[in-house]
Every structure is written in structure tokens, then in C-alpha cells.
Design an enzyme around this catalytic site. Sequence first.
Site, short mmCIF file in Angstrom:
data_model
loop_
_atom_site.label_atom_id
_atom_site.label_comp_id
_atom_site.label_asym_id
_atom_site.label_seq_id
_atom_site.Cartn_x
_atom_site.Cartn_y
_atom_site.Cartn_z
NE ARG A 1 -3.30 2.58 2.62
CZ ARG A 1 -3.37 3.40 3.67
NH1 ARG A 1 -2.83 3.05 4.82
NH2 ARG A 1 -3.99 4.55 3.58
CG HIS B 1 -1.28 8.90 3.67
ND1 HIS B 1 -1.43 7.54 3.87
CD2 HIS B 1 -0.90 9.40 4.87
CE1 HIS B 1 -1.14 7.25 5.13
NE2 HIS B 1 -0.80 8.36 5.76
CE1 TYR C 1 -0.12 2.59 13.62
CE2 TYR C 1 -2.08 3.59 12.64
CZ TYR C 1 -0.78 3.11 12.52
OH TYR C 1 -0.17 3.12 11.30
CG ASN D 1 -5.12 3.12 8.78
OD1 ASN D 1 -5.16 2.17 8.00
ND2 ASN D 1 -4.64 4.31 8.44
CD GLU E 1 -5.07 7.35 10.00
OE1 GLU E 1 -4.58 8.41 10.39
OE2 GLU E 1 -4.71 6.24 10.43
CD GLU F 1 -1.62 3.86 8.13
OE1 GLU F 1 -1.36 4.25 9.28
OE2 GLU F 1 -1.83 4.63 7.18
C1 FCB Z 1 -1.42 6.95 10.86
C2 FCB Z 1 -1.03 7.56 9.53
C3 FCB Z 1 0.35 7.18 9.07
C4 FCB Z 1 1.33 7.13 10.21
C5 FCB Z 1 0.80 6.28 11.32
C6 FCB Z 1 1.76 6.12 12.47
O1 FCB Z 1 -2.36 7.76 11.48
O2 FCB Z 1 -1.96 7.21 8.53
O3 FCB Z 1 0.73 8.08 8.07
O4 FCB Z 1 1.64 8.40 10.62
O5 FCB Z 1 -0.40 6.82 11.80
#
Ligand code: FCB
Length: 461
Positions: free
Chosen positions: A80, A124, A301, A299, A169, A363
Site C-alpha cells: 500500500r 494521504h 493503533y 487503521n 483517515e 495500517e
Molecule cells: C497513521 C497515519 C500514518 C502514520 C501512522 C503512524 O495515522 O496514517 O501516516 O503516521 O499513523
Amino acid sequence: MGALPKTSFPPEFRFGVATSAYQIEGAVHEDGRGESIWDRFCQTPGRILDGDNGDVACDHYHRWERDLDLIAELGLDTYRFSIAWPRIVPDGRGRINQSGLDFYRRLVEGALERGIRPLATLYHWDLPQPLEDTGGWTNRKTAMAFAEYAEVVVAALGDVVTDWITQNEPWVSAVEGYAQGMKAPGVTDWPSAICASHHLLLSHGLAIDAFRAVGPADGRIGITLNLAPMIPASDTEIDVAAAVRADGYHNRWYLDPVLRGRYPADMLEHYAAHSVDLAFIDDGDEAIIGRPTDFLGVNYYSVGRIHDASDASEGDASFLGFEFLPAREPVTAMGWEIAPSAFTDLLIRLDRDYGPLPMMITENGGAFGEEASDWSVQDPARVAFLAAHFDAAQKAIAKGVELEAYFVWSLLDNFEWESGYRPRFGIVRVDYETQERTLKDSALWYRDLVARHRPVKLGAT
Ligand code: FCB
């Protein structure tokens, strides 16, 4: 090495890595690229840690072949990457820069030659600066400009790229860019952010229309959302209600219009009750935003810990009526709470509330301290993080979630926005002095995971 997941992914599951243009390419003045809001933002003193910028970054613009080789060496199926709008339409609208299209064609053909399936993200975060000069994402015309740009790119590359993502995002673009001001363009105005969120979503729907008109017949398009489960700080009614609101603000404000064609009623009511002017939502917009998508990019995290703040009268975000509490341990180097089981829950919930719905993890990864020598990089914390999250994804699949691919963020250490080059997210270390790439232990772990999953790929590189 961390424990390898015990169960297996479906045979057709795709393993990949993700990057984005501004974070790795460099070459910001080459081959006709125009200025982006990140070029401008980085030039503003105090915006970026250590005063860094993406002028050189990982020099990927010149080293892309080596970087594709790395992906192939790891045995990965898919990559990607994002396309820099200012390389294609330097002024944001109008004149097309053929050299920009040529670069991405070389990249994509190089990926295909190595057996790597490309997934192209159209946006992005690197908006052409001339569009910001006329209001950026607060201006409805920016959504139209995005659709024009999308049409150009899809018409030019649709023969070699099947899978596409419109926006990466939109919450971050809108809130961190226009309300909190920590990302480009650095505006601090909440009404602007909510307006920007709508135009970003509208641009997604308009780009889908363009895609269906000129894109490949077998093409697939979706959006990538950063989704975070919102966990109430206590089981009191007010904290639980605050977490529902936080979820509405952070997750459902994006999920609902994209996947159901309407903004969540509770959030519309909440904003109206707090005098947030939503006049920028025109009749028919929600139907455009809700155009059928082929998949959802997730995504993931971390999670949010939420408590009620509906009595707060101070602070420009007080209209939200909730606050984030500090993350609980363990956390990554970014201070983000590590919560793999919430990842399983999130995927199950998405499937339940919005499915049936093919999803990709577009992500997931983390920044950690690591030990580097000349020939090796030990990053046990990242190995453990990835092992736990791949395991969490498998648990969701076992519960029937339709997950088709997983992209680790990121292939390379890179420019982490306002945090500059300090956080290292790569599974490949980049020495920014020499641009040398070194596989970290996490890259070797990933290679082993993929090889075990698909023994037929062993030795194929
Ligand atoms: C996400 C973003 C990516 C990177 C990661 C750590 O929010 O999409 O570009 O910064 O976090």
C-alpha cells in the site's frame, strides 16, 4: 523472536506493508511536483520536532526499486502506497504533470514484476498548497478538485492498479489539521474541522463516482478510517454515554455516512444542541458519501479511555462533552496504549454493525525503542506487538469477520509528521545519513510468518 500465531489465515489472505508519499519520497522539487501543505507546514518554525521536513525523507523517489526488492525479499503479497496529488496536479486543479503519473506507473509496474499487488491511496494528507490558499478542505470545491484528480489518476493507472483507497483517515485530516493544528495546515478552529470532515467524506463519494466511470471493470475502491474503540473510564451512566459520544465523534461520524449513507442521528442532535452549524451538508450529500464501496480499510493503533465532561464550559472542544484520560500501560513510544484484544472486538463490531463487509487492515504497527548495530536491529517490542495484533486479527476471522489483507505500518522508518524522524515505525531501519536500509528482527519475523502461512512462497524470492 515472538511467538508465531498458531492458527492460520485463510489461504487467499494477503500480507503487505504500507507507506505514504510525503513520509518517504523526498524529491519535493523534482519533475514538476507542486508545493503541498506539508512542505509549507514544515517550513513554519516550531511545527515539526527538530525542525525536520520531508524534503529528502527516505529518498524513495530515487530508491523505489530497492524498496520494492525489500518487499519481495520478505515474501509479501501486496504494497500500500500513496500518490502525491501535487506530483500529478501541481496547482491542485487544471494542468496535469505527466512526469508524476510516469513515476507511479514505474513504481506499480515494478511491483507487479516482483509479484506484489499494489494498493494505491489517492490522498494521504499532502493537499496541493494552492487549494489550501482557497480554504483547503473547508472549501467544498476542494472535494470537486479531488474527484477531478482521482479521475486523472485512475484513468492513467487503472490498467495496472486494481485496488484503490480514496481518503486516508479523514478524521486526522480534519481534526488534527483544522482543529488541533498539530498537522498541516495547522488551523485551530473546530467549526472548520467539522466542515472539513464533511468535505473530505464528500470527496470520497465523488471519487467513487469518478472511479466507476473511468476505472477498471474489475477495480475495487474503499476508504481507510482510523478507528479506535472508546472505552468508558467507569461504568457510571455518564461515562458510558460519554464513550458512546466519543465513538460517534471519532468512529461513527465517518463509518455511518460511508456505509449507511447518513450521519449518525445522535451526533447530528448533539452538534445541533451545541450550536455547531452544519449548513455545509447539502441535500443529497449523504447519498454521495454513501456510494457503495468494495471494502473498508481499517487503521488500528489504539483505544481511547473516555470520561464525561458534559459540564465543561471552558476549552474550545468542550462542546464534545467528553475527555480522553491518559493511556494505560503498556504504551508504545508514541504513548499509545497497546490493546490487541480491543482490535478483535473492533473487527467483530464492524462486521456486526456494518457487515457483511470485506475489510483490510490498511495500517497497524508501532514505534518502539530499538537497538541497532551495523548489521542488525533488535526490536523485540515491535515483534511482540505485531504477533499480538496478527493473533487478534485471526481471532476475529475465526468469528466470521471477512478480513482479506493486513498491511503493517510501515515498511521503512520514515517522516512521522509533526514528530519528525524520531519515532521509528519501520520494520526496516533507515539510516538517514547514508539511506542504508537494514531489516529489523520484526521484518524477519514477518517474513517467517508469511513463509509459514504460505510455504509455496518459500524460496520464491
Ligand atoms: C497513521 C497515519 C500514518 C502514520 C501512522 C503512524 O495515522 O496514517 O501516516 O503516521 O499513523
